[in-house]
Scaffold this motif. Structure first.
Motif, PDB file in Angstrom:
ATOM      1  N   ALA A 148       0.833  -1.206   0.000  1.00  0.00           N
ATOM      2  CA  ALA A 148       0.000   0.000   0.000  1.00  0.00           C
ATOM      3  C   ALA A 148       0.867   1.255   0.000  1.00  0.00           C
ATOM      4  CB  ALA A 148      -0.932  -0.003   1.206  1.00  0.00           C
ATOM      5  N   ARG A 149       1.955   1.224   0.757  1.00  0.00           N
ATOM      6  CA  ARG A 149       2.849   2.386   0.811  1.00  0.00           C
ATOM      7  C   ARG A 149       3.531   2.605  -0.541  1.00  0.00           C
ATOM      8  NH1 ARG A 149       5.697   0.851   4.888  1.00  0.00           N
ATOM      9  NH2 ARG A 149       7.611   0.324   3.761  1.00  0.00           N
ATOM     10  N   ALA A 150       3.956   1.510  -1.180  1.00  0.00           N
ATOM     11  CA  ALA A 150       4.577   1.632  -2.500  1.00  0.00           C
ATOM     12  C   ALA A 150       3.593   2.211  -3.515  1.00  0.00           C
ATOM     13  CB  ALA A 150       5.077   0.269  -2.969  1.00  0.00           C
ATOM     14  N   GLN A 151       2.339   1.755  -3.441  1.00  0.00           N
ATOM     15  CA  GLN A 151       1.336   2.310  -4.345  1.00  0.00           C
ATOM     16  C   GLN A 151       1.133   3.799  -4.099  1.00  0.00           C
ATOM     17  OE1 GLN A 151      -1.693  -1.109  -3.673  1.00  0.00           O
ATOM     18  NE2 GLN A 151      -2.249  -0.145  -5.606  1.00  0.00           N
ATOM     19  N   CYS A 152       1.098   4.186  -2.846  1.00  0.00           N
ATOM     20  CA  CYS A 152       0.885   5.594  -2.529  1.00  0.00           C
ATOM     21  C   CYS A 152       2.054   6.449  -3.000  1.00  0.00           C
ATOM     22  CB  CYS A 152       0.663   5.770  -1.029  1.00  0.00           C
ATOM     23  SG  CYS A 152      -0.967   5.182  -0.479  1.00  0.00           S
ATOM     24  N   TRP A 153       3.266   5.935  -2.900  1.00  0.00           N
ATOM     25  CA  TRP A 153       4.411   6.663  -3.461  1.00  0.00           C
ATOM     26  C   TRP A 153       4.196   6.902  -4.953  1.00  0.00           C
ATOM     27  CZ3 TRP A 153       7.076   9.110  -0.164  1.00  0.00           C
ATOM     28  CH2 TRP A 153       7.595   8.544   1.008  1.00  0.00           C
ATOM     29  N   GLY A 154       3.817   5.840  -5.667  1.00  0.00           N
ATOM     30  CA  GLY A 154       3.620   5.965  -7.106  1.00  0.00           C
ATOM     31  C   GLY A 154       2.488   6.910  -7.459  1.00  0.00           C
ATOM     32  N   ILE A 155       1.392   6.834  -6.708  1.00  0.00           N
ATOM     33  CA  ILE A 155       0.255   7.721  -6.947  1.00  0.00           C
ATOM     34  C   ILE A 155       0.671   9.179  -6.720  1.00  0.00           C
ATOM     35  CG2 ILE A 155      -2.005   8.424  -6.057  1.00  0.00           C
ATOM     36  CD1 ILE A 155      -2.484   5.414  -5.432  1.00  0.00           C
ATOM     37  N   ALA A 156       1.385   9.416  -5.626  1.00  0.00           N
ATOM     38  CA  ALA A 156       1.797  10.784  -5.306  1.00  0.00           C
ATOM     39  C   ALA A 156       2.720  11.344  -6.388  1.00  0.00           C
ATOM     40  CB  ALA A 156       2.485  10.820  -3.943  1.00  0.00           C
ATOM     41  N   TRP A 157       3.620  10.516  -6.894  1.00  0.00           N
ATOM     42  CA  TRP A 157       4.531  11.004  -7.940  1.00  0.00           C
ATOM     43  C   TRP A 157       3.770  11.268  -9.240  1.00  0.00           C
ATOM     44  CZ3 TRP A 157       8.265  13.829  -8.925  1.00  0.00           C
ATOM     45  CH2 TRP A 157       9.046  13.737 -10.069  1.00  0.00           C
TER      46      TRP A 157
END
Length: 275
Positions: A148-157
């Motif tokens: 979930a954290r990795a996805q959120c990093w990608g979404i934020a970028w």
């Protein structure tokens, strides 16, 4: 079934259909014969008690590649608690077309972080609603689920690159949470993205201040990471690239002339060039 012979695309799709119990002819046209990536975003309203009164997932595509696809995905609801930012529930569903109503979420208490495409089941760009984005910026450190954290990093970028998240907010997100990552590739990407956001997307008048904050974060990670490990080296390179304070520059001079050291950090030829 096709051993020692040739199989066609239709043969492949027939095998997938038999295994999944789904007709994949439309899927093939949408996913294998068209280009582009769709963007998915939640839209909802709340009732007086803070529960979802309406809830839909909207899908769009750029004009040059206008295909709207069918997606199988999961919507995750995360709440802040004493254990961090924790998944309360998740809803599996199919969406298609420009908007899909999600009746399963009507009457459900609003999540602190709403993650469309939780568990990364679908291939799409995802947007966070404004409240979820603020939760992420403020609490990335306590989102302990690594996927979930990795996805959120990608979404934020993605949102930063598409001018839907402030460059400064993205940099602060990285500064706050990069030390939670245990993979050097993720750490390198985050530090590189933050640097790019500061130097290319952000307010030029704030670039020096933000760069100094990134240097402080990289310095702290360099000292806390496993001595001699890849993350320590990645952090050291980011620190060197952004160092501006007197203390940082003095340490760089000391590393270069041998009068100072950082436990585990080997000043080889390549690092000397960086210094």
């Amino acid at each position: 079934a096709h051993e020692f012979g040739n199989a066609t695309l239709d043969d492949f799709l027939d095998a997938l259909a038999a295994a999944s119990g789904r007709d994949l002819s439309t899927w093939s046209k949408e996913w294998l014969q068209t280009a582009g990536v769709n963007t998915l975003r939640p839209e909802f309203s709340l009732d007086a008690d803070g529960n979802y009164a309406t809830f839909a997932i909207h899908q769009d595509a750029i004009a040059e590649q206008p295909t709207l696809r069918t997606h199988r995905l999961r919507v995750g609801l995360f709440d802040l608690s004493s254990d961090g930012l924790v998944r309360r529930d998740a809803v599996d569903l199919d969406i298609s077309g420009p908007a899909t109503d999600i009746p399963a979420l009507i009457g459900v208490r609003r999540a602190d972080l709403l993650l469309v495409n939780d568990s990364d089941l679908a291939y799409a760009k995802v947007r966070l609603d404004e409240s979820s984005l603020r939760t992420l910026v403020d609490h990335i450190r306590v989102l302990h689920d690594p996927l979930a954290r990795a996805q959120c990093w990608g979404i934020a970028w993605d949102m930063t690159r598409d001018a839907q998240m402030r460059a400064g907010d993205f940099a602060e997100l990285v500064i706050a949470g990069v030390d939670q990552e245990s993979g050097v590739q993720v750490v390198q990407s985050l530090l590189g993205w933050a640097s790019f956001a500061i130097g290319n997307y952000g307010d030029p008048s704030l670039a020096e201040q933000r760069s100094a904050r990134l240097a402080d974060a990289a310095d702290a990670l360099m000292r806390s990471a496993v001595a001699g490990g890849d993350i320590q080296l990645a952090a050291a390179r980011a620190w060197i690239a952004h160092a501006t304070s007197t203390a940082h520059l003095d340490l760089i001079r000391g590393l270069l002339d041998g009068s100072a050291s950082v436990d585990g950090l080997t000043v080889d030829t390549e690092l000397r060039w960086a210094l």
